[in-house]
Design a protein around this motif. Structure first.
Motif, short mmCIF file in Angstrom:
data_model
loop_
_atom_site.label_atom_id
_atom_site.label_comp_id
_atom_site.label_asym_id
_atom_site.label_seq_id
_atom_site.Cartn_x
_atom_site.Cartn_y
_atom_site.Cartn_z
N ILE A 194 10.26 -6.41 168.63
CA ILE A 194 11.65 -6.84 168.75
C ILE A 194 11.70 -8.16 167.96
CG2 ILE A 194 13.39 -7.64 170.41
CD1 ILE A 194 12.56 -4.65 170.77
N PRO A 195 12.67 -8.34 167.02
CA PRO A 195 12.60 -9.49 166.11
C PRO A 195 12.31 -10.84 166.75
CG PRO A 195 14.32 -8.01 165.39
CD PRO A 195 13.79 -7.43 166.68
N THR A 221 16.54 -9.20 154.12
CA THR A 221 16.77 -7.96 154.88
C THR A 221 15.57 -7.05 154.69
OG1 THR A 221 17.80 -6.81 153.02
CG2 THR A 221 19.26 -8.13 154.41
N ALA A 222 15.45 -6.06 155.58
CA ALA A 222 14.29 -5.15 155.48
C ALA A 222 14.71 -3.69 155.39
CB ALA A 222 13.37 -5.37 156.67
N VAL A 269 1.71 -12.05 153.67
CA VAL A 269 2.21 -13.39 153.94
C VAL A 269 2.34 -13.75 155.41
CG1 VAL A 269 3.38 -13.80 151.77
CG2 VAL A 269 4.51 -12.48 153.53
N GLY A 270 2.17 -12.81 156.32
CA GLY A 270 2.16 -13.20 157.73
C GLY A 270 3.10 -12.42 158.63
N TRP A 271 2.71 -12.42 159.90
CA TRP A 271 3.44 -11.75 160.98
C TRP A 271 4.87 -12.29 161.04
CZ3 TRP A 271 2.20 -7.91 164.24
CH2 TRP A 271 2.68 -7.89 165.54
N GLY A 272 5.86 -11.42 161.03
CA GLY A 272 7.24 -11.87 161.10
C GLY A 272 7.84 -12.25 159.75
N GLU A 273 7.02 -12.26 158.70
CA GLU A 273 7.50 -12.72 157.38
C GLU A 273 7.75 -11.56 156.43
OE1 GLU A 273 8.12 -15.79 156.73
OE2 GLU A 273 6.92 -16.99 158.09
#
Ligand SMILES: NC(=O)c1ccc[n+]([C@@H]2O[C@H](COP(=O)([O-])OP(=O)(O)OC[C@H]3O[C@@H](n4cnc5c(N)ncnc54)[C@H](O)[C@@H]3O)[C@@H](O)[C@H]2O)c1
Length: 668
Positions: free
Chosen positions: A184-185, A563-564, A590-594
């Motif tokens: 979940i974002p 956006t994804a 580049v990382g978790w959440g990125e």
């Protein structure tokens, strides 16, 4: 273990009786101890979660053992259940199976866990420190058992490594659907990964780790060669003129270590700084670096000589990169191209070493005085940026290599930001890979011969070469360079001995090339010219697979880089167009959440079904991203999608109307 014994063991899944406890193997590279982040109730939950894979009769023994693992390593890997057989990409028929597609998937995931390939094999980590294939050994055993029994009318569902089960589907459906790290974002901060991974409910799949598509260092060598070669072309179009140009950078680690090899292929004089003597030595022994220098006086003399003689030579400076840059400024040496590949995505925990301290002193400071360490790193970054600025003012072309150099230098207060908030220098995707490759559809296409036979790989190389040479004859000028670079790559691929692990090949190709090469391989399988199925795939670092505002989609300028939709659309679209397996990941690079990134695998078995699937799926997999890039007004993508629409009457993409910016002046 014999092959029949191996098959029997795989089919048994999680053993009924407990296997003997395994000794911790100190000769192997292991994942670092993870943060102790769970409270008492959460630790109990992690144990309850882990024990649900096992019969109740074993709980008393395993609960104690898993609690100890959680305390010692910060995670429950279930080491005792690591199989006794060697895990590697065996020939496809050595895997027990009812579905050839499922056997091909076992071939691929086994490669990701091969000791010769994986970074921390006992912790099921393939690369990047935390790029996991599974969270624990129970998930591995159960997944292998499911794959060994699945038919072509079923689909296995993997939730961050956990096999939820096999569900009825149909022969055109994917055999496996993988999601990794889907949060979940609001729960996608780095510590959320620490917590939920420790609980055993999510994992960081990186890009090709949790999607079973890693092919060892070959992928990075090809990508880096394309980047460095095109960086050189930005300073001069003439090959002769580029000889002896000086490229200065940093890092001889996992990915960065490919820089000197790539620079040599591009014909440059390169100097790569590396503070860690072990990393420098590895690349030197491997032959990716020609000369190691510890003495700056000697190195400067050597650089001058190499530049004057226009030698293609890779030099390394064993020391801090800032000392190198500052010395180059002092000596007034003309640097033509500059970059940096320290691990600045991880600046406070060893990704970037401050100047004025030895490696050991820095490591000690990092552990004992992290606040001081951070201060020293930021001070060094300001000096680093100042030296880059001085040389750039004298004509050096500098690019950011997707490692957050500009971002961290700006956070450290370096003079690296323009008045409008943009950085003074562009990233490698903004300047090179985006406009020269991704926008035209060129990206890291790859394939793997599941026979594990090098002769098959040689045949696929020959087929790919024929296709590229044929395409070159009628290609528009816009993509002639890309095709000729790839022709050179595939011609030399066999001699360059790039295979580590499975018999794999990477080749930057556009939609037309990917489809034509795949068709040719499928035909050759049908005619028994290739002895077993071939798996197609790609890195997620591609045209359509990844939404990542500071990397893959950093050359999208209409605001949609945050956006994804593209990556998610890609995953879903690949699924119903014939992919054999698909994956969607949070994090990676580049990382978790990125970042959101996805990939696929498609098995070619010589059948008419495979021919139909490859055409539909590969077309979508590339053109989805070109359409999005063209909607963002990227001129190269506009060219590519219009060309594709001319060739494909069924394709109708929404084309943007370009606005005269003068009209907007004074309105807001
Ligand atoms: N190659 C690519 O295609 C690519 C693409 C995108 C991003 N990147 C980024 O590049 C970075 C490097 O990746 P990697 O796998 O090589 O990481 P790595 O950590 O294995 O290598 C980085 C190296 O830099 C050295 N180093 C750090 N600070 C130094 C200093 N001040 N002076 C001299 N040496 C120093 C370290 O000792 C280390 O060996 C990462 O941030 C990665 O995300 C690479």
């Amino acid at each position: 273990m014999t092959t029949p014994e191996f098959k029997k063991t795989v089919l048994a899944g999680i053993p009924n009786e407990l296997p003997a406890v395994k000794e911790f193997d100190k000769t192997l590279n292991h994942a670092p101890k993870r943060k102790d982040i769970l409270n008492e109730a959460e630790k109990k939950l992690a144990l309850r979660n882990a024990l649900r894979y096992f019969d109740k009769k074993h709980h008393a023994v395993l609960a104690k053992e898993f609690a100890e693992e959680l305390k010692t390593y910060g995670r429950i890997y279930m080491y005792r259940f690591r199989p006794d057989y060697k895990i590697y990409a065996r020939p496809i028929n050595d895997f027990p199976h009812q579905s050839k597609q499922a056997a091909a998937i076992m071939h691929m995931l086994s490669n990701n866990l091969d000791y010769a390939v994986a970074q921390h094999p006992h912790e099921l980590i393939t690369y990047g420190g935390n790029g996991a294939v599974f969270q624990n050994w129970a998930q591995y055993l159960l997944t292998m058992q499911y794959l060994a029994t699945i038919t072509d009318e079923q689909t296995l569902t993997l939730y961050s490594g956990h096999p939820m089960g096999i569900f009825p589907s149909h022969k055109d459906a994917p055999r496996v659907v993988i999601t990794n790290g889907m949060m979940i974002p609001n729960y996608s901060k780095p510590d959320d990964w620490e917590k939920f991974n420790a609980l055993g409910v999510t994992q960081y799949g990186q890009m090709t780790a949790g999607s079973f598509m890693y092919i060892g260092p070959q992928g990075i060598v090809h990508g880096t060669t394309i980047t460095v070669m095109n960086a050189a072309r930005k300073i001069s179009k003439s090959e002769e003129d580029r000889k002896g140009k000086l490229f200065v950078t940093c890092g001889l680690g996992g990915m960065s270590g490919a820089q000197p090899k790539a620079a040599k292929i591009a014909g440059l004089v390169s100097v790569t700084a590396e503070i860690n003597p072990k990393a420098a030595k590895t690349r030197h022994t491997q032959g990716w670096v020609d000369e190691l220098h510890e003495n700056l006086d000697e190195l400067i003399t050597r650089i001058k000589k190499a530049v004057a003689a226009k030698e293609a030579v890779s030099l390394a400076y064993q020391g801090n990169v800032v000392d190198l840059w500052e010395r180059l400024v002092k000596e007034n040496i003309k640097v033509d191209i500059g970059s940096d590949q320290t691990s600045l995505h991880n600046p406070w925990a060893g990704g970037y070493y401050p100047a004025g301290f030895s490696l050991e002193e820095s490591n000690k400071m990092m552990a004992e005085n992290p606040a001081q360490f951070k201060k020293e790193v930021q001070k060094t970054l300001v000096r680093h940026a100042n030296a880059v600025n001085t040389l750039a003012a004298k004509g050096m072309y500098f690019f950011d290599y997707g490692n957050a150099f500009l971002l961290e230098a700006s956070r450290a207060g370096a003079d690296i930001v323009n008045a409008d908030g943009t950085f003074k220098y562009k990233s490698y995707v903004q300047d090179i890979l985006g406009p020269m490759c991704f926008d035209y559809g060129f990206g890291p296409f790859r394939w793997v011969c599941t026979s594990a036979d090098a002769n098959d790989l040689k045949k696929t190389d020959e087929l790919a070469l024929e296709v590229l040479q044929d395409m070159y004859k009628t290609a528009p000028d816009e993509i002639k360079q890309q095709l000729s670079d790839n022709i050179a790559w595939i011609k030399n691929a066999m001699e360059n001995n790039l295979v580590v692990g499975s018999q794999a090949r990477i080749l930057y190709a556009d939609s037309e090339a990917r489809i034509r090469i795949a068709e040719a391989m499928n035909k050759a399988i049908a005619e028994n010219k290739i002895s077993a199925p071939v798996v197609l795939g790609r890195d997620h670092h591609d045209v359509s697979g990844t939404d990542s505002p500071y990397r893959e989609t950093s050359n999208i300028y209409d605001g949609s880089q945050f956006t994804a939709d593209m990556a998610v659309q890609n995953f879903v679209g690949d699924a119903f167009r014939g992919a054999t397996w698909i994956s969607l990941h949070n994090g990676g690079g580049v990382g978790w959440g990125e970042v959101m990134n996805g990939g696929f695998g498609l098995v070619l078995d010589g059948s008419a079904d495979a021919d139909r699937r490859l055409k539909q799926m590969l077309f979508w997999d590339v053109n989805n991203g070109i359409a999005r890039r063209s909607w963002a007004r990227n001129k190269e993508a506009l060219f590519a999608i219009k060309r594709e629409m001319n060739r494909t009457p069924n394709l109708k993409v929404t084309i943007p109307n370009l606005v005269d910016d003068n009209l907007l002046e004074g309105l807001v």
